[in-house]
Design an enzyme around this catalytic site. Structure first.
Site, PDB file in Angstrom:
ATOM      1  N   SER A 207       0.834  -1.197   0.000  1.00 11.81           N
ATOM      2  CA  SER A 207       0.000   0.000   0.000  1.00 11.81           C
ATOM      3  C   SER A 207       0.880   1.263   0.000  1.00 11.81           C
ATOM      4  O   SER A 207       1.741   1.402  -0.858  1.00 11.81           O
ATOM      5  CB  SER A 207      -0.956  -0.040   1.201  1.00 11.81           C
ATOM      6  OG  SER A 207      -1.895   1.006   1.145  1.00 11.81           O
ATOM      7  N   MET A 208       0.700   2.146   0.956  1.00 13.48           N
ATOM      8  CA  MET A 208       1.457   3.400   0.987  1.00 13.48           C
ATOM      9  C   MET A 208       2.939   3.164   1.272  1.00 13.48           C
ATOM     10  O   MET A 208       3.771   4.045   1.032  1.00 13.48           O
ATOM     11  CB  MET A 208       0.860   4.345   2.027  1.00 13.48           C
ATOM     12  CG  MET A 208      -0.534   4.828   1.704  1.00 13.48           C
ATOM     13  SD  MET A 208      -0.636   5.802   0.184  1.00 13.48           S
ATOM     14  CE  MET A 208       0.176   7.312   0.682  1.00 13.48           C
TER      15      MET A 208
END
Length: 897
Positions: free
Chosen positions: A151-152
């Site tokens: 993800s991030m």
């Protein structure tokens, strides 16, 4: 639409990964300066059982891999990668092994609050330096670290290259899992959007410097409704030899969509990743190879096209066909061989001279899914035997139930024969099939439905030949708003047991294929949707490949559902922009209420005014005109000279993420949400007021006619100080609660009622005096009702501001034990302004506004503000409070001037 996005997708076909021994996380001691600068973050080394015990002294000899968790992610998510890598190392007797490190980001909400992204990036840089120091003075000391980011975490890894003092050679491999590379899912603050802009611009402008970094982005597919796969594709760079983007449903030996969390533990995908890691090892350095071409070859082998063979960097060009095998010549254009308990091996040779005139391609398939070679090309045309041949097995492709080869004969003019090897078997039964065919005879065109078919169009084709392969071209299927169903009904002439069929939806311009296995006879439904639109100057057509049985008949049809096309795709791609459209509708209603205050002297009801005022034709045409004019150079020059930002719709169009009617549909969604949220808000306020009245018996309200008093001034200064020293969102939330309690205080309503009670007791007054008093009180009641309606609308608008600022408040509360002040704070200055404005607004009434000279301006301004909000706020949600605050400021000026 929401139901389809959240629930109507393929079932979870991922297997869970399990640890064979208890997982342990060894905390790595950081330098004092680093620990003091980043007290919230930590670095861990993953281990299990004896391996964990051996590594407690940190005498590490493996290959370092750093795992970065994403939004609210845990450092413990590394265990799936670490555990399977450990089992793989045991299989090779620890000749090679990996040391998996993981960063603890304190489960920060970095997808919603971007203020800590830069801090995380700098901490990861420090971690890389600490990790490499652990291997100092080792025989095979690494000089770089491989990174896996979920993800991030993947974006943070890419951001390392933007740091001034970062050396690019410290990373040679980056694998991201469900990372939104293109844009944030919810752009709720300026720091988040600026971070994205800095990272993507750096990767585009410094593309030449990134050639030594190999990047793989894996998206989750349709099961991941948090980050749609279109966001996970790396920006198209000038060089295509060092970056690769794939969807998990297209990854060989995985063939499954993953949700946003299961992508870190999906066993099939993790196995593919670990196999790739071990194939990337250089035998000389015992580290990940420094050769970028080899790295891309390995990733393509495991994540794009798997030939059902163990990876070899430089496979031998020619192979000797030896062994006690029987040679059999096959002259037929179609051939099938089944092997069961066959102790003798065979070589089947297919002379090409006679087939070249009649056919353009040859297709072969093998149901034995081992890694041995099985198909060869022979250049000796003088004999029925071929002692030396080129291995065509590397041209094969692995599918769930078979491995296939498709060769275009004109590409191999020097080949005289094709040789198929049938290995001897004892228990395993397998089949070999080959056929020569003309491409035109196996290619069928199926027109797909378009946007304005309104669910009324459908197409149907019948495949009744005896072929093994069909290619159905899906004409004009190239935009992300297109979505339809494909139905395949298969019937066979005989009822004998046969292998399952494979249907593949192949998208040629990106690696986002989806594969379905179906038994025959069967009725199969396939959802055809795109993750990315067709790039310009790319004329390739998506195909439905049917790998079939020879004696079966197939009926293929497609049909669309109008709501499926519009609603599903709009929700999937643009749900994050809905708050802008909701607030725009409420702002238009707010302006309409001010207008009715001018024309009739009464404030209209919110629901009625919303229906009357919130019309899409008031805002959409102007934005569409601007987007159209921005295609012309002269208009862009004028636009830039005015220092105006680019219209969000134009940016989305350039990213192929915008399509016809999307803004209109979103506006109508916003109208519906605004209407029902207004109804819910009013009902909640009434219930809360009744509860408040039951608990606290209010006295008659003594209204202070002054808008600003010393007490209120002290309250404003206190909240401004709170905003400056702690968190702006906290001050906004406090003033919101204060406004809410004041608006729900029933004493406002009891004041005129008590006045009526007083009037009834004054029996000694004359009739004229009574009439005057009653008229005065009825005017007071009407004024109170008007003020209440206006306050409810203001509160409704303010509620959305609070919701948009909520992530930074949650982040601040979670990190309160480390730091009292949120730094950086995305809404500090806005909060101070809002505190001052709302302290005046909550004590104002419509009687003060009616007589204002600025009321006409205040009533007209919400319309252009709504237009500006839709033009510049779709990709920048943090701008929404600015427009609402400006409208509130004009209302305050109306109370004063």
């Amino acid at each position: 639409g929401v139901r389809d996005v959240l629930f109507l997708y393929e079932e979870n076909r991922c297997s869970m990964t399990y640890m064979y021994e208890y997982p342990e996380y060894l905390k790595i001691k950081l330098p004092k300066k680093t620990a003091r600068r980043y007290p919230v973050y930590e670095l861990y080394l993953y281990g299990e059982g004896n391996y964990a015990e051996e590594n407690k002294n940190l005498f590490l000899t493996g290959i370092p891999v750093l795992f970065l968790p994403g939004n609210a992610g845990s450092y413990k998510q590394v265990r799936s990668l670490g555990s399977i890598a450990l089992r793989k190392a045991e299989d090779v007797d620890f000749k090679y092994h990996f040391n998996f490190f993981s960063v603890n980001f304190n489960e920060e909400l970095v997808a919603l609050y971007g203020g800590s992204l830069q801090r995380q990036t700098k901490f990861v840089h420090e971690c890389i330096k600490v990790i490499l120091k652990l291997y100092r003075d080792r025989e095979f000391a690494p000089t770089s670290v491989a990174i896996v980011g979920h993800s991030m975490g993947g974006l943070v890894a890419r951001a390392l290259l933007t740091l001034k003092n970062f050396k690019p050679e410290l990373i040679n491999l980056l694998i991201t899992q469900a990372t939104p590379h293109v844009a944030p899912v919810m752009p709720l603050d300026k720091y988040l959007t600026d971070f994205y802009t800095a990272v993507n611009n750096h990767w585009i402008l410094k593309a030449q410097d990134l050639r030594n970094l190999t990047t793989l982005s894996v998206a989750g597919g349709f099961r991941d409704y948090q980050v749609h796969s279109g966001l996970a594709f790396l920006p198209r760079l000038s060089q295509h030899d060092s970056a690769l983007s794939v969807v998990s449903s297209a990854v060989p030996r995985t063939w499954a969509s993953t949700d946003h969390l299961s992508i870190v533990w999906c066993k099939e995908l993790i196995l593919a990743t670990i196999r790739a890691f071990f194939d990337l090892i250089d035998e000389n350095t015992r580290q990940i190879t420094e050769d970028p071409k080899k790295r891309m070859s390995v990733l393509n082998h495991h994540f794009v096209r798997h030939p059902a063979k163990i990876f070899e960097e430089n496979p031998e060009a020619f192979t000797e066909l030896t062994g006690a095998f029987t040679w059999i010549t096959v002259k037929a254009s179609k051939w099938t061989y089944s092997s069961s308990n066959d102790s003798d091996g065979k070589f089947f040779t297919f002379p090409l001279a006679s087939h070249r005139k009649l056919y353009s391609h040859v297709y072969c398939e093998n149901s034995m899914l081992d890694t041995s070679s099985w198909i060869y090309g022979c250049m000796n045309s003088n004999s029925s035997m071929c002692l030396e041949a080129t291995d065509l097995s590397w041209k094969a492709e692995l599918l769930p139930t078979t491995k296939i080869v498709i060769l275009q004969l004109q590409d191999y003019p020097s080949l005289s024969h094709i040789v198929i090897q049938a290995l001897p078997t004892v228990a395993n039964k397998y089949t070999l099939d080959c056929e020569f065919f003309k491409e035109d005879s196996r290619t069928v065109q199926l027109p797909v439905t378009h946007l304005f078919s309104f669910g009324l169009s459908s197409s149907k084709i019948l495949l009744n030949s005896s072929g093994l392969l069909y290619n159905i071209q899906l004409q004009h299927f190239n935009q992300i708003y297109q979505a339809f169903k494909i139905y395949i009904e298969g019937h066979c002439q005989s009822l004998k047991e046969r292998k399952a069929n494979v249907y593949r939806l192949h998208i040629p311009w990106s690696h986002e294929d989806s594969i379905i296995v179906a038994k025959i006879p069967s009725f199969t439904e396939i959802s055809a949707k795109l993750h990315t639109a067709q790039p310009q100057n790319d004329n390739r057509v998506p195909e439905l490949n049917i790998y079939s049985s020879s004696d079966c008949q197939y009926e293929v049809s497609n049909a669309d559902l109008f709501y499926f096309i519009l609603v599903f795709q709009i929700i999937r791609f643009h749900a994050g922009a809905l708050p802008v459209y909701v607030v725009s509708n409420i702002l238009l209603t707010y302006g309409g209420q001010l207008s009715t205050l001018i024309s009739t002297g009464q404030c209209s009801d919110f629901s009625l005014e919303l229906v009357r005022t919130a019309k899409p034709y008031k805002v959409e045409p102007l934005i569409s005109i601007v987007v159209f004019l921005q295609r012309f150079h002269w208009f862009r020059v004028i636009w830039q000279s005015l220092s105006l930002p680019e219209v969000d719709a134009a940016v989305l169009s350039s990213q192929d993420a915008w399509f016809p009617l999307v803004s209109l549909i979103l506006f109508l969604f916003g109208t519906g949400i605004a209407y029902w949220s207004g109804v819910f808000f009013s009902i909640s306020l009434r219930l809360f007021s009744s509860l408040w009245l039951t608990l606290i018996r209010p006295t008659v309200l003594h209204k202070d006619k002054k808008l600003i008093t010393p007490r209120r001034l002290c309250g404003v200064l206190s909240l401004a100080l709170v905003s400056w020293t702690t968190c702006g969102a906290f001050a906004v939330f406090v003033i919101y609660l204060q406004y809410l309690f004041k608006d729900s205080d029933p004493s406002k309503e009891t004041s005129p009622n008590s006045s009526i009670h007083t009037v009834k007791n004054q029996s000694l007054m004359d009739n004229t005096s009574k009439a005057t008093q009653l008229l005065s009180n009825s005017t007071t009641i009407a004024e109170a009702v008007n003020s209440l309606k206006m306050h409810v609308t203001i509160l409704h608008l303010f509620t959305w501001i609070v919701l948009l600022n909520l992530p930074s408040l949650i982040y601040w509360l979670k990190n309160l034990r480390y730091n009292v002040r949120l730094d950086p704070d995305p809404c500090r200055s806005t909060a101070i302004i809002l505190v001052c404005i709302l302290e005046i607004l909550m004590n104002s009434s419509t009687s003060e506004v009616k007589s204002s000279k600025l009321l006409k301006i205040a009533a007209k301004v919400p319309l252009p503000l709504s237009v500006a909000m839709l033009a510049f706020g779709r990709m920048h949600l943090y701008k929404v409070p600015y427009f609402v605050t400006f409208s509130f400021l004009l209302h305050v000026l109306c109370c004063v001037v």
